[in-house]
Design a protein around this motif. Structure first.
Motif, PDB file in Angstrom:
ATOM      1  N   LYS A 173     -32.555  54.743  37.332  1.00 35.34           N
ATOM      2  CA  LYS A 173     -31.880  55.727  36.499  1.00 35.34           C
ATOM      3  C   LYS A 173     -30.389  55.427  36.460  1.00 35.34           C
ATOM      4  CE  LYS A 173     -35.165  59.303  37.706  1.00 35.34           C
ATOM      5  NZ  LYS A 173     -35.355  60.565  38.428  1.00 35.34           N
ATOM      6  N   MET A 174     -29.818  55.535  35.257  1.00 32.87           N
ATOM      7  CA  MET A 174     -28.410  55.222  35.070  1.00 32.87           C
ATOM      8  C   MET A 174     -27.786  56.141  34.038  1.00 32.87           C
ATOM      9  SD  MET A 174     -28.551  51.080  35.110  1.00 32.87           S
ATOM     10  CE  MET A 174     -27.159  50.785  36.143  1.00 32.87           C
ATOM     11  N   ILE A 175     -26.463  56.199  34.054  1.00 29.23           N
ATOM     12  CA  ILE A 175     -25.685  56.863  33.020  1.00 29.23           C
ATOM     13  C   ILE A 175     -24.999  55.740  32.241  1.00 29.23           C
ATOM     14  CG2 ILE A 175     -23.792  58.433  32.513  1.00 29.23           C
ATOM     15  CD1 ILE A 175     -25.663  60.051  34.088  1.00 29.23           C
ATOM     16  N   PHE A 176     -25.305  55.630  30.959  1.00 35.58           N
ATOM     17  CA  PHE A 176     -24.722  54.598  30.106  1.00 35.58           C
ATOM     18  C   PHE A 176     -23.574  55.183  29.293  1.00 35.58           C
ATOM     19  CE2 PHE A 176     -29.147  53.124  30.563  1.00 35.58           C
ATOM     20  CZ  PHE A 176     -28.900  51.860  31.072  1.00 35.58           C
ATOM     21  N   PHE A 177     -22.614  54.321  28.923  1.00 37.61           N
ATOM     22  CA  PHE A 177     -21.500  54.760  28.092  1.00 37.61           C
ATOM     23  C   PHE A 177     -20.918  53.573  27.346  1.00 37.61           C
ATOM     24  CE2 PHE A 177     -20.012  53.970  32.398  1.00 37.61           C
ATOM     25  CZ  PHE A 177     -18.933  53.128  32.220  1.00 37.61           C
TER      26      PHE A 177
END
Length: 157
Positions: free
Chosen positions: A100-104
């Motif tokens: 799980k990751m937070i992309f930007f």
């Protein structure tokens, strides 16, 4: 009104799991060296490095994510990078190989890491990512980061 800085440390349970798995493979590699020397040493080398990384994760302030009014700082293995909220366009939740990751994405004004951003965009569709291995859920972290960004935009308007 300034929002208090929040610091999230590495999830120690995940680090401990990495430590145990790496240790088991190093031990297995030692036994394999008696029959297949090259394979055993390859396993020992790879998982030995993994073992060292897992041990470093237990040091205070070796790895963390810090959110404050100015931006976010990601520190991994005692190396940190800071990104201002104004340098980021949007956030979304995602996965790479089950992680799980937070992309930007970065704004046009962000000029650092040109090649790294291109590679990340090719692999994930976004220019940057924060792995969700901290003591906060991915969803809560995503909402908190969006909240900080919105407050930063309203403060600078």
């Amino acid at each position: 009104m300034e929002k208090e800085a929040k610091i999230f440390h590495q999830n120690k349970l995940k680090s401990f799991f990495l430590f145990i798995i790496s240790l088991l493979f190093v031990c297995g590699g030692i036994f394999i060296t008696k029959e297949k020397t090259w394979l055993g040493w390859s396993i020992i080398l790879f998982f030995g490095l993994s073992l060292i990384v897992s041990i470093i994760q237990f040091f205070p302030n070796a790895t963390y994510l810090k959110l404050d009014d100015e931006g976010f700082e990601v520190k991994t293995l005692f190396r940190s990078s800071f990104t201002k909220w104004s340098e980021v366009t949007n956030f979304r939740r995602g996965n790479i190989n089950g992680n799980k990751m937070i992309f930007f994405d970065f704004t046009e004004e962000h000029t650092k890491w040109k090649n790294e951003k291109k590679m990340a965009k090719l692999l994930s569709g976004m220019e940057g990512a924060i792995q969700s291995t901290y003591t906060i859920s991915t969803e809560d972290l995503l909402h908190l980061m969006m909240d900080y960004k919105m407050k930063s935009l309203s403060k600078n308007s």
